[in-house]
Structure formats: structure tokens, C-alpha cells
Scaffold this motif. Sequence first.
Motif, short mmCIF file in Angstrom:
data_model
loop_
_atom_site.label_atom_id
_atom_site.label_comp_id
_atom_site.label_asym_id
_atom_site.label_seq_id
_atom_site.Cartn_x
_atom_site.Cartn_y
_atom_site.Cartn_z
N PRO A 22 0.81 -1.23 0.00
CA PRO A 22 0.00 0.00 0.00
C PRO A 22 0.84 1.27 0.00
CG PRO A 22 -0.84 -1.58 1.60
CD PRO A 22 0.47 -2.12 1.12
N ARG A 23 1.99 1.21 0.67
CA ARG A 23 2.85 2.40 0.71
C ARG A 23 3.33 2.75 -0.69
NH1 ARG A 23 5.37 1.22 4.97
NH2 ARG A 23 7.07 -0.01 4.08
N ALA A 24 3.77 1.76 -1.44
CA ALA A 24 4.25 2.02 -2.81
C ALA A 24 3.12 2.51 -3.70
CB ALA A 24 4.87 0.75 -3.39
N ALA A 25 1.95 1.89 -3.61
CA ALA A 25 0.82 2.31 -4.45
C ALA A 25 0.45 3.75 -4.18
CB ALA A 25 -0.37 1.39 -4.19
N ARG A 26 0.47 4.15 -2.91
CA ARG A 26 0.11 5.53 -2.57
C ARG A 26 1.18 6.52 -3.02
NH1 ARG A 26 -2.36 4.38 3.53
NH2 ARG A 26 -4.14 3.13 2.80
N LEU A 27 2.43 6.12 -2.97
CA LEU A 27 3.50 7.00 -3.46
C LEU A 27 3.38 7.22 -4.96
CD1 LEU A 27 6.54 5.69 -1.39
CD2 LEU A 27 5.54 7.98 -1.26
N ILE A 37 8.31 8.96 -7.16
CA ILE A 37 8.47 7.73 -7.92
C ILE A 37 9.73 6.99 -7.48
CG2 ILE A 37 9.18 6.92 -10.21
CD1 ILE A 37 6.22 7.01 -9.92
N ALA A 38 10.78 7.74 -7.22
CA ALA A 38 12.02 7.11 -6.75
C ALA A 38 11.79 6.39 -5.43
CB ALA A 38 13.12 8.16 -6.60
N ARG A 39 11.03 7.00 -4.53
CA ARG A 39 10.72 6.36 -3.24
C ARG A 39 9.86 5.12 -3.45
NH1 ARG A 39 8.18 11.12 0.14
NH2 ARG A 39 7.46 9.34 1.39
N ALA A 40 8.92 5.19 -4.38
CA ALA A 40 8.04 4.04 -4.63
C ALA A 40 8.79 2.91 -5.32
CB ALA A 40 6.86 4.47 -5.49
#
Length: 689
Positions: free
Chosen positions: A174-179, A199-202
Amino acid sequence: MTGHEEGGAARGAGPSGVRVRGDGGPGPGQGVEDLLLLVAAERERDATGGGVDAAVILGAAGAGAGALDAAEAAGLLRLAQGRIHLADPRLAHALHTAGPARRRAAHRLLADAHAGGPRALPVLFHRASAAVAPAVVLGDALAAAAAMPGGAATHAERSAAWARSAELAADAGPRAARLVEAAEQARQAGLPHRARELIARAGYEAPRGAVRGAAQLVSGLLALQDGPVADAREVLLLAAELLAPADAHRALAARLAAVEASWAMGDAAACVEALDPDPARPGSDRLLTAYRTGLSAVMRGRPDSGRPPLREVVAAAGPAACAPETLLRAGGAALVVGDLTAAARANSRALAVARARGPYVLVALALERLAYGELRAGRHARARAHAEDGLRTALGAGQDNLAAHHHAILALVASVEGSPEAVAEHAAAAERVAAAHGLAQAATLAQWARARADLARGRLPEAAARLGPLVADGPRRGHFAVRMLAVPCFVEAAARTGRTEAARSAVDAFAHWSERGSDPQAPAQLARCRALLSAVPEECERLFAAALARHDEAAGDFERGRTQLLYGAWLRRRRRPGEARVRLRDALVSFERGGALGWAAQASAELRATGDAGAGRPAGPLTLLTPQQLRIARCVAEGATNREVALRLSVSTRTVDHHLRNVFAALGVRSRVELSRLVDRAEKTTAHP
């Protein structure tokens, strides 16, 4: 929020932990600092960096108007139309240098200040920012509010909300999807650097499949804005592949963006591939299917079958259409089928909607489509106004590829308005980005602008040399959607410099393209081109007359003026000065009305050559020259050789030699350098023959 909020600061206390006094004023020594901290925290909710609502800030600070006055007097901020603006954006970093307890206290106060308002998102954002991660329930609520369609939330607000909800998530998925969602909203808000950071964080946490595909989609769209478009296309096609099993809507968006990248590259085959060989799928949007079917047919060389579905797309862009993406597709379809009026209407509405409701990232694109359509319609002043606005907008939003297109349009406008310096400046700016990012359309437009500026100044060999490779087949040919538009300029230059075979070949291709109805000016231009190539006087005159009759069916003073100018010059050379003056005066009026100053100078020079004494005779020593001598003197002052002068004026080199000797004698000069200086002094604005 129990168990997730910092309890170190009492409710009602300022961000510094100092309790607000009962009269609403902040404690001594802390008022201005607390106020700045609140402003910085509120700005965090909307990353565009604009002003914040003064009523919210004062409500959160306990109505500390004294602190606001003190901060304004100190030059730290300014109040304008009910909004507080930081005098120096670097002051926003005050929020990051403050301790965690103070930051959370500021967000709690702002949540309370927003609580009485009509919108839930600001309240949830500040409550989430006051929480300690993980806070799954609060993060889920914030994500749901950020995803809610409609409302008054900007894309920048939604991006901040998605990013904060990601920080509160307990799991990587969920963290990646929200980022990724936060990155897309930042991109649409015109914040590409922020989008790339997200995007880099995701990227480190994104699982395979739809979330990875969504991340690739955002990355491809960012590259399409400011990067090599060939790379963008490949990323977008990969995104479509990853998204197809789980998210057909986004997969289609990725394919349509890949079409845009292919178009910018000038690769027709790549456009067809990205359009998908089987666009009709169960449940697919009817207008999207029509758009893809029609454009695919046109790109495959079947315009008769492609026009009906594209016209269906254009017709659907009525008052009920409200999505700027839909309107821009309709505007693009209208340009493809040659309906410039419908294109202007759809693109103008798209601009209005994008400005009023977002996404901001589409504003520069709508302005580019509007400017290009006005350019095609011959409304050059309007094209310049839209392109100048679009250039500022594109540069501000980090859309360098669109900025290159706006530069190219401005170069073309300048080539009409008679400003060689502006042509060179804008063309060079377009070509720099075009070379680095593979923008074939921008590069072709820039070269066309340079060539048309040469043509306006009588530099026929240079114009023919620039345009020859663009309009011919081969590896150096121009963009498939632009090269035919430049053919009339090439034919004019080539026919008058002895390159008749190349000109005839270009006219044959232009005739085939004209039959498609892609441009309302094409039939008149075709007749004019054939007139220039005809060696039979009767046929030549008939073709010029046919061209003027065709111009009556399509708007556009500039192209009509060019036909009148060429017809008048032909009549003058046939020793029919009276008839020539009629055509040339009409040309002069057309050019002056359209602001085509360089071309107006040509018409004036031709009028003088017919013996028209009222056609702008210069003052000073140049009045000693005959009309033909004056034309030759101006050419030489530009640096033209005798052979080049002969080509421009359709006379022999011996005639130029004879007249030039008489010019030297009449003006008392002994060299071409002295002649150039004298002409430059005598004419503040050079009129080119």
C-alpha cells in the motif's frame, strides 16, 4: 488517533508549546515564530508554494493579528487578498528545523481551524501529519479522501495527501501504491521534480504488476514532458503491458501517451503500433475507439476511412464535454481532418477547463494546440499570443519538450512578422531541445521558420537548401505531419533558383496530400505552385487566377497576399505594370493587415519597380537610385553576391553588374562595404526586395 499523537503540547497551545493567552494573542517572543511555523505547515498541504488562507492561519494561532502585523512589518511575509505569502520561500523550511512535537502541534491546530469548513481533506491531512506512523486507520481515511473524485481539492493537495497516507501505511505494498498516486498527482500539478522524488521512493518498494505498471506510466509521462521521447515511448509501452491484466483504463492511457511520444518522434509506424491493431474491446469507450480507429487509418494512408470516426470525435466535443483530455483529443482530431474552426473551439475549451479545474500540466499543451491551429489558419498574432503564454507555462511546469514546440511556433510567427533575430533566437532554442530529445516535429518547424525567413528576405538559395531535405523522401525528411505544409515555400524558392525537377517532384506529392482535405489552404497553394513552374504564359495566368479563387474559399490574408505578390511580380516581368500594381497593392494590404512586415517590404519593393512613386520611397541619398538600382543596392547591403542578386531578381548577372556600377557612381561609394554602411544608415528598417 489515540496512541498515535504526540501529547507533549497541550490543546490550545502554540506550536512552540507556549500556551496561547486567553485574549487570543500568542505568548511573548513566540508569536511571529509560531505564525511562520503555521504558515509553513499549511503550505505543506499544497506543494505549489502559493499563498495560504489568512483566516485559517489566524484561527489556528488564536487570532494572533498582532503577530501577523509584526511579521509583515519585518518583511517576512505579505498579506494580499486574504492570503498570506512568505516573502522568502526558504522560510518554509522552518517547519523541518522545528522539533517533532512542535510540528505535530502546528498540524493539530490547523486541523482544528479547518474542522468547521466544508472540506474533509484538509482536516484529515493535518490530523495525519500530527500522527506518529504507523497509523493505518488514519492513513486509509486520508487515502480515501485523496481518491474522492470532484470537490475543490487541487492536484497538489491530493499529492500531499497521498504522500502522507503512504507514510502512515504499515505494509510496503500500500505504501508504494500511494506513493505512485502521489507522484501522478504531483505531475498533473506541474511539479515534475516532486513527482520524480516520489516515484524514486516508490520504486524501491513497488511490487510487480499493476503498481509497477502505474509507476512506469508516471515515469513515461514525465519523460514525455522533459526527456528523450523515444525512451518515453518504450517506458509507456512497458507500462501498458504491465497494467493490461489489472487496469485496462490506465493501460489505454499509457498507449495513448506512447502515441504522443511516437508523434513527437516523427515515426508514423510507431504511432500505428502504439494505437494497437485491435482497438475495439468489450466495454471500451466509444469515442476513444473512434479516435484510435480513425487516427490509425490516417496513419496507415487510408484517410477516407479515417476521417469519419475522427469527425465523430470532433462532433462529440460539445458543451457537455468537460474533461480537458477529451477536448484535446477532439482538437487534435480536428487538426488531422483539417477543420481548423472546430480545432480552435475544442482546444480553447480544453484550455479554459484545465485552467479552472486542472490538471495544470495540460495548460501548456492546450496552448500549444491552440497556437499551432491559429498558425495553420494564418492568424499569426493570435498564434504568437498563445505560444508566448504557453512558453511561460511550459517552462514553469518543467515541460521542456512543450517549450521547444512553443519556441518553434514563435519562430514561424516571427518569419511572417519580419524579425530575423527573433526567428534565429526561437529556432535555436527549439533545435537545442529537439536535438537532445529527438523532437522531429519541433525540429522541422524550426527549419521551416528559418527557411521562410530566408524567403522573406529574398535569400532563395538558402531557403531551397534548408527545405529540400525536409520535403523530399529520404532519411533527412521532415516530420510526416509538417513536411507537406512547407512544400509551397520550397517550390517558391526552388522554382526561382533553377531546381525545377525537385520542385515538380514536391508538387506531385503535395497534390496527392491536398486531395485528402487536410488543410483548407492547400488547393490555393497547389495552384500557385503550379503557376510558378509553368513555362506557358497563358497557363501560368490561369493558374494564378485559380489560386486566388481558391483563396476566396478559405480564410487567411497571409497566403492570399503571397499569391498576389508572386502574381504581381510575374505581371511586372511580363511588362504589364498597371495590372501588376493592382495585385501588388492587394498583397501589400494583406501583409500589413496581418503584421507580415518583411513580406510587406517585398510588396513595396515590387510596387516601386513598377514605377509606383507612392510605394514607400526612401529618404536620403537612396532617392538618387532607380527602383531596380535600389533593389540591387539593398541585396548587396545584405551581403549577397552578384549571382545571388541575379537569382533573386530574375535578371542576368551582367544586368546586375551594370546597375551596380551605376549605383556606386550615383552614391559616391567605392566598395560593397561602403555601400552596405550607407544603406544601413539611410534605412532604419531595411526593406528587402
